[in-house]
Scaffold this active site. Sequence first.
Site, PDB file in Angstrom:
ATOM      1  N   LYS A  47       0.780  -1.312  -0.258  1.00  0.00           N
ATOM      2  CA  LYS A  47       0.002   0.020   0.021  1.00  0.00           C
ATOM      3  C   LYS A  47       0.886   1.187  -0.171  1.00  0.00           C
ATOM      4  O   LYS A  47       2.114   1.429   0.492  1.00  0.00           O
ATOM      5  CB  LYS A  47      -0.795   0.083   1.370  1.00  0.00           C
ATOM      6  CG  LYS A  47      -2.142   1.188   1.399  1.00  0.00           C
ATOM      7  CD  LYS A  47      -2.869   0.869   2.509  1.00  0.00           C
ATOM      8  CE  LYS A  47      -4.081   2.012   2.731  1.00  0.00           C
ATOM      9  NZ  LYS A  47      -4.767   1.570   3.787  1.00  0.00           N
ATOM     10  N   SER A 105      -9.601   1.334   3.176  1.00  0.00           N
ATOM     11  CA  SER A 105      -8.863   2.247   2.239  1.00  0.00           C
ATOM     12  C   SER A 105      -7.581   1.392   1.345  1.00  0.00           C
ATOM     13  O   SER A 105      -7.307   1.897   0.521  1.00  0.00           O
ATOM     14  CB  SER A 105      -8.047   3.248   3.195  1.00  0.00           C
ATOM     15  OG  SER A 105      -7.199   3.093   3.804  1.00  0.00           O
ATOM     16  N   SER A 109      -9.447  -0.877   7.508  1.00  0.00           N
ATOM     17  CA  SER A 109      -9.271  -0.500   6.010  1.00  0.00           C
ATOM     18  C   SER A 109      -8.473  -1.862   5.299  1.00  0.00           C
ATOM     19  O   SER A 109      -8.256  -1.769   4.023  1.00  0.00           O
ATOM     20  CB  SER A 109      -7.891   0.410   6.121  1.00  0.00           C
ATOM     21  OG  SER A 109      -8.780   1.557   6.121  1.00  0.00           O
TER      22      SER A 109
END
Lengths: 515, 545
Positions: free
Chosen positions: A76, A166, A190
Amino acid sequence: MLSLTIREVSLALREGRISPTELCRRCLNRIKKTRHLNAYLTVTEELALKQAQEAEARLLQGVPKGPLDGIPFAVKDNFCTENVKTTCASTMLRDYTPPYNATVVQRLMDQGAVLVGKTNMDEFAMGAGSTDGAFGPVKNPWSYAAPYSEQTGAEPDSDWVITGGSSGGSAAAVASLTSYLALGSDTGGSTRNPGALCGVVALKPTYGLLSRHGLIPLVNSMDVPGIMTRSVSDAATVLGILQGLDVRDSTTIPAPSSLTELPEDFDVKNMCIGIPKEYHAPGLSEEVIAQWSRVADMFERAGARVEQVSLPHTQYSIVCYHVLCHAEVASNMARFDGLEYGHRSEVNSSTEAMYASTRHEGFNDVVRGRILSGNYFLLKQNYQHYFVKAQKVRRLIADDFKHVFSSGVDVLLTPTTLTDAARYSDFTQEDNRTRSAQEDIFTQPVNMAGIPAVSVPTALSRRGLPIGLQLIGPAIQDKKLLSVAQWIEQRVGFPSISECRNDTRMIEREQTSAV
Amino acid sequence: MAASSVAASELLHNMNKQIWILCPKASCIIRRISTTSSRCYSQPQRRAKSAPQQLVGVVGLEIHAQINSNTKLFSGSPVRFSAPPNSLVSFFDSSLPGTLPVLNRRCVEAAVMTGLALNCTINRKSLFDRKHYFYADLPAGYQITQQRRPIAVDGELTYSLLGGKNRNQVIRKTVNIKQIQLEQDSGKSLHDDVHSQTLIDLNRAGVGLMELVMEPDMSCGEEAAAAVRELQLILQALGTCQGNMSEGQLRVDANVSVHRPGEPLGIRTEVKNINSIRYLARAIDYEIQRQISVLQRGGTVQNETRAYDSKSGETIPMRDKEGLQDYRFMPEPNLPPLIVYGDNASLPTGTDACQAVVVQKIREGLPELPSVKRDRLVQTYGILPEHSFTLVNEDGLVEYFEAVLKATKKEPRKVIGWVTNELLGHLKQQDMSVISPPALAELLELQEKGHISSSVAKQVFQEMWRSSGKTASQIIQEQDLGLVSDTAQLHSICQKVVDSNPDEVLAIRNGNKKVLNRLIGLVQRETKGRADPVLVKEILQEKTS
């Protein structure tokens, strides 16, 4: 080959059925073919091939570093990567290249894993859809798989569904078979939320078990690096490598024991599975409830005790989560002033004016909104009413879990999300705050308590989209949690995306994107 | 705020003015620090009985002491003064995203040690907080400090100053220490007004500070100066802070107000930008007088921050940067509570004793504190308390004194005057010593053995001060200052004096023996003080009998 698990592909590498460079090239090609998903913000092709060659040399000499040697992984874009851009999907860090690796990234690299790219997300991890990044939304790979289009008649290009967030880019990377493993971050869900919506295993370990050094923070007291894989066993392998003390993160705790392989035939007999009644929340879809019951029944049939339990303060969790989150966001974002790094506005009439326009230009409205409300909560006159109260309730929420686990419950079984993935066009009808409140409802209490949880894909919905269930365990019992998760995984028969690919559409898609 | 930007240019300015006195052979350094130049303006006893009471000053201090450690409070960057800009900056110091603080044990030990030396209660558990404000030299946008629960609380500092008519009485006073908290220093901003640019140096960013809060228990500049000097001596003895104010290792802000005794405290101002103890006393006394005259004119004192301008000797209002500040304090989530242990027995099992901070161990390692040293000097050398006060208060003077003693057989209480009067008197005028302890010892030996008189010795001392490098013997020889002990020569001089002063001789013969001293004086005048006084007396007695 691309749809294998880490364990399987690792074996293939050792047996010489495929070389690390060939595996890396295939992943890189697939990344190119699935570019329309917008899962990656940076593809580290050169670095990946170099790392793959090094892994190949080791494998040829018969001295691989471990189970991850030569395995492509994605990270990420809020984990710092040395000499590789790390943007947090924000204009603020559009051109930011960190000079160091996050500890978790370094540990994977030390094991010979091959970094293929940095994945898309909501800006600074603030969101639950991966729709609020500065570089566009992430599309759920299942939007382009046969079941979704066949069962809904939807057109992937207009009716595509979100990944959740996310860490949507990381979930999409694992689900679209471009990497075997991806790191996400989990502050309020997330990692687990997109894991559930994209049909991958998503582990949020115990707070402190994994180092946060190099993870650009959302909420320091809740952030945990998340692990996304295609199997529970893979997640356990990765956890074993990443966990443990890090001198650079004073909140890390020693690993309880070196995590050996999960038992293949874990016995759930005499276990107690708790079903928190507060998780029967409004908006919970029938299909998710059905999956919840189905798995609960499985446990019961296998001789486990399935009990309804109460976590009475759950209803206050999301509000408190927002107060604490926004307060820490206000604090953590203060460093982005355009002086040392990151975006700097052209306005230079005064230092204050430069700060103001830098921050206005660099952050999206979600980030700015949280900074404003967070600062409001921290004002001297408000601190006791908001921040301190929220902390007190946080303690109550943590105590809820403690009580349940000390009363004999081994793990809690809950939904991960209310429904399967929403269409982008539907999802964006609501504002980010409302959506976060809805989407994080089952996931964020765990972050408030610092305990481990894992989302396991259980089935496809009527719309052909993944549904996941969440298991929550007591602190530091991540291994037991994963053992139970694997037990579910072995029985639910969740399909691989490769088995249900809509070949014609995908090929068309690939051709368009190639042009 | 940890630092004011104005201080930066002032710092550079002061570096050049820094005064060092080197005594090469004794390898000791003396620096002049004046703590006794100003006097309290408003002594309570001065007030009239029935008239309204006079306004008196009330002074509290906030002191930032830079911790003497190799590395910064939360990072591994080295700590060094005047290194090239931005050469001592780690990723954490420049607040790169994703970096986390890691507490430096040495800094914790320094704070505990300082707390113990100041009779504080050491909190077994203390906490770190973030204090937010936007400033260019604060890269993270917040300072990590200890707002809710500092490491040490409720201490006191006993300090002394010289009072009385001749300023030779040692007066002891006590000021309460509210707390000592650990916190990060900020970087430095240098404002280039011509190009309207701000240059940032982050070398200092993240250096460990101990913020000491002294309660408003002082009443004037002199007291504050004496308290800070005592603190400075303690910190230097402990080695927890080098205490050099001109290098910013010790920064003092003064909270000043005035009131009539017995009435509530007045509105206070905060005086900043003070970079020497001398200026501290002046700034405070100026500010007290300023507030008194404001009130006497019927005005009101504004609650404001004022900067001391050492050139004009005045305090001037500082432009308020951001109006009302709300620091939006928040617990620092990346640092667990700081736990210190009472003794080894209280360590939880499995704890590495070398990694833990153990109060008992630190207490056992406390060095001799200045107050103990003063008592010891009085006892060891039989000198007066005011002498030992002066000795200890001047950097290097004790070492100087002891080095002189080593090289001479002269009694300590006869040597002390030479050090505290002659040497210090010269230092006050010139701030530069070229007389090493052995050189002074040589001079004193010559006097002790009767080669020179005491008045000549003082003359030689002045000459040594003027002509650096010359020894006492050289000067005595060159200027022919040696004692005249040639009996024949003295006889002839005495005879001359006796012959030319018949009235005095008559008086002596009539029984007024005191007059003999006048004749002795005349002989000394003839010999420029070089005549052996014992011999002269004998000869004159003989000639006048």
